[in-house]
Each structure stands twice: as C-alpha cells, then as structure tokens.
Scaffold this motif. Structure first.
Motif, short mmCIF file in Angstrom:
data_model
loop_
_atom_site.label_atom_id
_atom_site.label_comp_id
_atom_site.label_asym_id
_atom_site.label_seq_id
_atom_site.Cartn_x
_atom_site.Cartn_y
_atom_site.Cartn_z
N LYS A 192 28.81 61.01 -2.97
CA LYS A 192 30.36 61.20 -2.47
C LYS A 192 31.32 60.45 -3.07
CE LYS A 192 29.18 62.54 2.21
NZ LYS A 192 29.30 62.04 3.83
N ASN B 250 35.82 56.54 1.78
CA ASN B 250 36.79 57.42 1.22
C ASN B 250 38.23 56.95 1.20
OD1 ASN B 250 37.81 58.31 3.71
ND2 ASN B 250 36.59 60.20 3.52
N ASP C 260 26.06 58.55 2.93
CA ASP C 260 25.81 59.34 1.70
C ASP C 260 24.32 59.67 1.32
OD1 ASP C 260 26.48 60.74 -0.52
OD2 ASP C 260 27.22 59.36 -1.56
N GLY D 171 31.26 52.65 -2.64
CA GLY D 171 30.06 52.79 -2.15
C GLY D 171 29.44 51.42 -1.84
#
Length: 98
Positions: free
Chosen positions: A42, A29, A37, A46
């Motif tokens: 999320k 993040n 995840d 990724g």
C-alpha cells in the motif's frame, strides 16, 4: 548458488531488527488513515510490528502507532491489529510460515 539477502526491518514496539516476512506492516496514507497492510504494498508511510499478540497488545497499551504516525487512533484499530497478529500466529503454527 548465491544466497539471497533477507530484507530486515525494525519492530517499532521492541526496537528489534527482524526479517520483513515475520512482521506486519501498518501504513498511514495521505488522508491520515491508518490501516494494516497485509500485502506490504500500500502507498504511504509504513511501520512494522512483529506478528505476535503480546507485542500487538503492548502497542495498544503504549499507543505506539499514535506516536509513530502523529495521529489519534481509536481502540478498534488496535483490536484489529491484535486479531490479525493472532491470525498470523495460528497460520504459522499450521503451515510453518506466513
């Protein structure tokens, strides 16, 4: 009936293209926190890895996610990833799918 397109993603450890449902998504993040995840939804950057304990162990050995996300991760994250991959493998054995 029209056949649906299966979304494909690349496993960052092996470089192999696989169906998205057979992979584990790991996300970084904005605060540079990296986590597994399970929902695949999320927010953040990724990367995907196969739901296989051997590949997760290889990722720990090679520090794959450190390189992919440009952050220093501790062994606890990789241990969590290996445990989650093991959980998914057992679930696939029991139910036949994720």
């Amino acid at each position: 009936m029209k056949k649906r397109k299966v979304p494909m993603r690349k496993d960052i450890v092996t470089g192999e293209m696989m169906p998205k449902r057979e992979l584990i998504r790991v996300v970084r993040n904005k605060e540079d926190e990296v986590s597994v995840d399970p929902t695949g939804k999320k927010a953040g950057r990724g990367a995907y890895i196969a739901a296989d304990v051997k590949i997760a162990t290889r990722a720990k050995k090679e520090r794959t996610f450190d390189k992919a996300f440009g952050v220093k991760l501790d062994d606890a994250f990789y241990d969590q990833l290996i445990d989650y991959a093991d959980h998914l493998q057992e679930r696939i054995k029991l139910f036949g799918h994720v």
